[in-house]
Design a protein around this motif. Structure first.
Motif, PDB file in Angstrom:
ATOM      1  N   ARG A  92       0.775  -0.954   0.113  1.00  0.00           N
ATOM      2  CA  ARG A  92      -0.106  -0.188  -0.299  1.00  0.00           C
ATOM      3  C   ARG A  92       0.871   1.530  -0.062  1.00  0.00           C
ATOM      4  O   ARG A  92       0.271   2.180  -1.081  1.00  0.00           O
ATOM      5  N   HIS A  93       2.041   0.972   0.678  1.00  0.00           N
ATOM      6  CA  HIS A  93       2.829   1.787   0.713  1.00  0.00           C
ATOM      7  C   HIS A  93       3.586   1.999  -0.616  1.00  0.00           C
ATOM      8  O   HIS A  93       3.183   4.069  -1.194  1.00  0.00           O
ATOM      9  N   THR A 116       1.188   4.489  -3.160  1.00  0.00           N
ATOM     10  CA  THR A 116       0.980   6.021  -2.701  1.00  0.00           C
ATOM     11  C   THR A 116       2.194   6.770  -3.689  1.00  0.00           C
ATOM     12  O   THR A 116       1.703   7.786  -3.825  1.00  0.00           O
ATOM     13  N   GLU A 124       5.463  -0.359  10.340  1.00  0.00           N
ATOM     14  CA  GLU A 124       4.709  -0.892   9.899  1.00  0.00           C
ATOM     15  C   GLU A 124       5.020  -2.275   9.049  1.00  0.00           C
ATOM     16  O   GLU A 124       4.933  -3.163   8.625  1.00  0.00           O
TER      17      GLU A 124
END
Length: 221
Positions: free
Chosen positions: A34-35, A38, A106
Protein backbone atom coordinates in the motif's frame (compact mmCIF):
# COMPACT_ATOMS: atom_id res chain seq x y z
CA UNK A 1 25.99 6.22 -0.61
CA UNK A 2 23.48 4.62 1.74
CA UNK A 3 19.71 5.04 1.58
CA UNK A 4 16.68 3.63 3.33
CA UNK A 5 14.35 1.18 1.56
CA UNK A 6 11.31 -0.85 2.60
CA UNK A 7 12.44 -4.46 3.02
CA UNK A 8 10.77 -7.75 2.11
CA UNK A 9 13.07 -10.67 3.09
CA UNK A 10 12.33 -13.91 1.21
CA UNK A 11 13.18 -17.59 1.38
CA UNK A 12 14.93 -17.37 -1.97
CA UNK A 13 17.83 -15.60 -3.66
CA UNK A 14 16.84 -13.05 -6.31
CA UNK A 15 19.08 -12.02 -9.20
CA UNK A 16 19.07 -8.80 -11.28
CA UNK A 17 16.71 -9.11 -14.23
CA UNK A 18 14.46 -11.68 -12.56
CA UNK A 19 10.70 -11.19 -12.60
CA UNK A 20 9.33 -12.29 -9.24
CA UNK A 21 5.62 -13.07 -8.60
CA UNK A 22 4.55 -12.87 -4.96
CA UNK A 23 1.31 -13.46 -3.09
CA UNK A 24 1.31 -10.90 -0.26
CA UNK A 25 -0.89 -11.86 2.66
CA UNK A 26 0.87 -10.85 5.89
CA UNK A 27 -0.24 -7.52 7.36
CA UNK A 28 3.17 -5.82 7.40
CA UNK A 29 3.83 -6.62 3.75
CA UNK A 30 0.30 -5.58 2.73
CA UNK A 31 1.18 -2.23 4.32
CA UNK A 32 4.43 -2.19 2.35
CA UNK A 33 2.53 -2.68 -0.93
CA UNK A 34 0.00 0.00 0.00
CA UNK A 35 2.88 2.36 0.79
CA UNK A 36 4.49 1.70 -2.60
CA UNK A 37 1.21 2.40 -4.38
CA UNK A 38 1.21 5.92 -2.89
CA UNK A 39 4.44 6.69 -4.77
CA UNK A 40 3.42 8.67 -7.84
CA UNK A 41 6.32 7.67 -10.11
CA UNK A 42 6.10 3.91 -10.89
CA UNK A 43 9.88 3.80 -11.40
CA UNK A 44 10.31 4.82 -7.75
CA UNK A 45 8.11 2.06 -6.34
CA UNK A 46 11.12 0.15 -5.11
CA UNK A 47 11.94 -2.03 -2.13
CA UNK A 48 14.76 -4.32 -1.10
CA UNK A 49 14.97 -8.04 -0.56
CA UNK A 50 17.56 -10.34 0.95
CA UNK A 51 17.45 -14.09 1.38
CA UNK A 52 16.63 -15.45 4.82
CA UNK A 53 19.53 -17.50 6.18
CA UNK A 54 17.61 -18.79 9.22
CA UNK A 55 14.02 -18.20 10.27
CA UNK A 56 10.77 -17.59 8.43
CA UNK A 57 9.18 -15.03 6.15
CA UNK A 58 6.01 -14.78 8.21
CA UNK A 59 5.07 -14.51 11.87
CA UNK A 60 6.42 -12.54 14.80
CA UNK A 61 9.84 -14.17 14.54
CA UNK A 62 10.24 -13.94 10.76
CA UNK A 63 13.61 -13.34 9.15
CA UNK A 64 15.72 -14.18 12.21
CA UNK A 65 18.95 -14.10 10.19
CA UNK A 66 19.40 -12.77 6.67
CA UNK A 67 22.14 -12.54 4.09
CA UNK A 68 23.57 -9.08 3.55
CA UNK A 69 23.75 -8.97 -0.25
CA UNK A 70 20.38 -8.80 -1.97
CA UNK A 71 18.56 -6.90 -4.70
CA UNK A 72 16.54 -3.75 -5.22
CA UNK A 73 13.12 -4.66 -6.64
CA UNK A 74 10.68 -2.48 -8.57
CA UNK A 75 6.96 -3.13 -8.17
CA UNK A 76 5.56 -3.53 -11.70
CA UNK A 77 2.16 -5.24 -11.35
CA UNK A 78 -0.43 -5.28 -8.57
CA UNK A 79 -3.68 -7.22 -8.31
CA UNK A 80 -5.65 -6.32 -5.20
CA UNK A 81 -7.82 -9.25 -4.10
CA UNK A 82 -11.19 -9.10 -2.32
CA UNK A 83 -9.73 -10.54 0.90
CA UNK A 84 -7.23 -7.70 1.19
CA UNK A 85 -4.24 -9.65 -0.05
CA UNK A 86 -2.22 -8.76 -3.13
CA UNK A 87 -0.76 -10.65 -6.05
CA UNK A 88 2.21 -8.65 -7.26
CA UNK A 89 5.06 -8.88 -9.72
CA UNK A 90 8.40 -7.21 -9.00
CA UNK A 91 11.49 -6.99 -11.19
CA UNK A 92 14.99 -7.08 -9.70
CA UNK A 93 17.01 -4.08 -10.81
CA UNK A 94 20.43 -4.18 -9.13
CA UNK A 95 22.36 -5.66 -6.24
CA UNK A 96 22.56 -3.96 -2.88
CA UNK A 97 24.31 -4.42 0.45
CA UNK A 98 22.12 -4.41 3.57
CA UNK A 99 23.95 -2.37 6.22
CA UNK A 100 21.22 -2.35 8.86
CA UNK A 101 17.75 -3.87 9.22
CA UNK A 102 15.15 -1.81 11.09
CA UNK A 103 11.82 -3.24 12.25
CA UNK A 104 9.82 -0.08 11.48
CA UNK A 105 6.38 0.79 12.83
CA UNK A 106 4.46 -0.74 9.92
CA UNK A 107 6.93 -2.81 7.89
CA UNK A 108 10.69 -3.50 7.91
CA UNK A 109 13.16 -0.96 6.55
CA UNK A 110 16.78 -1.37 5.65
CA UNK A 111 19.74 0.94 5.32
CA UNK A 112 21.29 -0.20 2.05
CA UNK A 113 24.07 0.69 -0.36
CA UNK A 114 23.67 -0.17 -4.02
CA UNK A 115 26.42 -2.31 -5.52
CA UNK A 116 27.71 -1.50 -8.97
CA UNK A 117 28.74 -4.17 -11.46
CA UNK A 118 32.41 -3.91 -12.51
CA UNK A 119 32.98 -3.81 -16.26
CA UNK A 120 35.24 -6.71 -17.19
CA UNK A 121 36.29 -8.37 -20.41
CA UNK A 122 35.11 -11.93 -19.96
CA UNK A 123 37.44 -14.39 -21.76
CA UNK A 124 35.82 -16.15 -24.68
CA UNK A 125 36.68 -19.56 -23.26
CA UNK A 126 34.79 -18.72 -20.05
CA UNK A 127 31.70 -17.72 -22.06
CA UNK A 128 31.89 -20.80 -24.29
CA UNK A 129 32.37 -23.17 -21.36
CA UNK A 130 29.41 -21.68 -19.48
CA UNK A 131 27.12 -21.93 -22.51
CA UNK A 132 28.13 -25.49 -23.38
CA UNK A 133 27.82 -26.69 -19.78
CA UNK A 134 24.35 -25.19 -19.46
CA UNK A 135 23.35 -26.74 -22.80
CA UNK A 136 24.44 -30.15 -21.50
CA UNK A 137 22.58 -29.57 -18.23
CA UNK A 138 19.44 -28.51 -20.11
CA UNK A 139 19.59 -31.63 -22.27
CA UNK A 140 19.93 -33.85 -19.18
CA UNK A 141 16.99 -32.16 -17.48
CA UNK A 142 14.89 -32.40 -20.66
CA UNK A 143 15.53 -36.14 -20.83
CA UNK A 144 14.30 -36.50 -17.25
CA UNK A 145 11.24 -34.27 -17.12
CA UNK A 146 10.88 -32.30 -20.35
CA UNK A 147 12.53 -28.98 -21.07
CA UNK A 148 12.16 -26.85 -17.92
CA UNK A 149 13.56 -23.74 -19.61
CA UNK A 150 12.44 -21.57 -22.48
CA UNK A 151 13.98 -18.99 -24.74
CA UNK A 152 17.55 -18.44 -25.84
CA UNK A 153 20.53 -17.39 -23.77
CA UNK A 154 21.64 -13.74 -23.97
CA UNK A 155 24.89 -12.85 -25.67
CA UNK A 156 25.91 -10.08 -23.27
CA UNK A 157 28.27 -11.56 -20.63
CA UNK A 158 26.62 -9.79 -17.67
CA UNK A 159 23.11 -10.83 -18.73
CA UNK A 160 24.36 -14.33 -19.45
CA UNK A 161 25.87 -14.63 -15.97
CA UNK A 162 22.66 -13.46 -14.29
CA UNK A 163 20.47 -15.66 -16.49
CA UNK A 164 22.44 -18.83 -15.80
CA UNK A 165 22.53 -18.00 -12.09
CA UNK A 166 18.75 -17.60 -12.01
CA UNK A 167 18.01 -20.71 -14.09
CA UNK A 168 20.25 -23.16 -12.29
CA UNK A 169 18.38 -25.05 -9.51
CA UNK A 170 20.74 -24.92 -6.54
CA UNK A 171 20.61 -24.78 -2.73
CA UNK A 172 20.25 -21.29 -1.31
CA UNK A 173 23.84 -20.93 -0.11
CA UNK A 174 25.19 -21.67 -3.59
CA UNK A 175 22.72 -19.27 -5.21
CA UNK A 176 23.82 -16.64 -2.72
CA UNK A 177 27.45 -17.23 -3.64
CA UNK A 178 26.54 -16.51 -7.28
CA UNK A 179 24.83 -13.27 -6.28
CA UNK A 180 27.87 -12.21 -4.25
CA UNK A 181 30.45 -13.02 -6.97
CA UNK A 182 32.64 -10.02 -7.75
CA UNK A 183 32.02 -9.78 -11.49
CA UNK A 184 30.67 -11.60 -14.56
CA UNK A 185 33.83 -13.65 -15.08
CA UNK A 186 33.85 -14.97 -11.51
CA UNK A 187 30.08 -15.60 -11.67
CA UNK A 188 30.28 -17.54 -14.96
CA UNK A 189 33.20 -19.65 -13.73
CA UNK A 190 31.30 -20.46 -10.54
CA UNK A 191 28.02 -21.31 -12.24
CA UNK A 192 29.89 -23.53 -14.70
CA UNK A 193 31.48 -25.44 -11.83
CA UNK A 194 28.13 -25.78 -10.03
CA UNK A 195 26.37 -26.93 -13.21
CA UNK A 196 29.08 -29.53 -13.75
CA UNK A 197 28.44 -30.85 -10.24
CA UNK A 198 24.69 -30.97 -10.98
CA UNK A 199 25.37 -33.01 -14.11
CA UNK A 200 27.42 -35.48 -12.09
CA UNK A 201 24.56 -35.78 -9.58
CA UNK A 202 22.04 -36.43 -12.36
CA UNK A 203 24.28 -39.15 -13.78
CA UNK A 204 24.63 -40.78 -10.36
CA UNK A 205 20.92 -40.61 -9.51
CA UNK A 206 19.16 -40.42 -12.88
CA UNK A 207 15.73 -41.12 -11.39
CA UNK A 208 15.80 -37.95 -9.26
CA UNK A 209 16.02 -34.63 -11.12
CA UNK A 210 18.33 -32.09 -9.56
CA UNK A 211 15.33 -29.85 -8.88
CA UNK A 212 14.03 -32.50 -6.46
CA UNK A 213 17.25 -33.11 -4.56
CA UNK A 214 17.52 -30.49 -1.82
CA UNK A 215 16.80 -27.63 -4.18
CA UNK A 216 15.27 -24.28 -3.29
CA UNK A 217 11.64 -23.76 -4.33
CA UNK A 218 9.85 -20.43 -4.76
CA UNK A 219 7.91 -19.25 -1.71
CA UNK A 220 5.04 -16.73 -1.70
CA UNK A 221 5.86 -14.67 1.45
Amino acid sequence: MSEQLPMFPLNTVVFPGMSLPLHVFEDRYRLLVRHLLTVEDPAQRVFGTVAIREGYEVGDHGAQSVYRVGCVLQLTEVDRRDDGTFDIVAVARERMMLEEMQRGEEFPHGVVAKLGEPEVDVPTEVLDRARSTFTAFRAAMTALQGDPFSGTLPRDPDYLAWTLSALTPLPMAERQSLLEAEDATERLELVTRLLTEELRAINVIPSLPATQVARTAWSPN
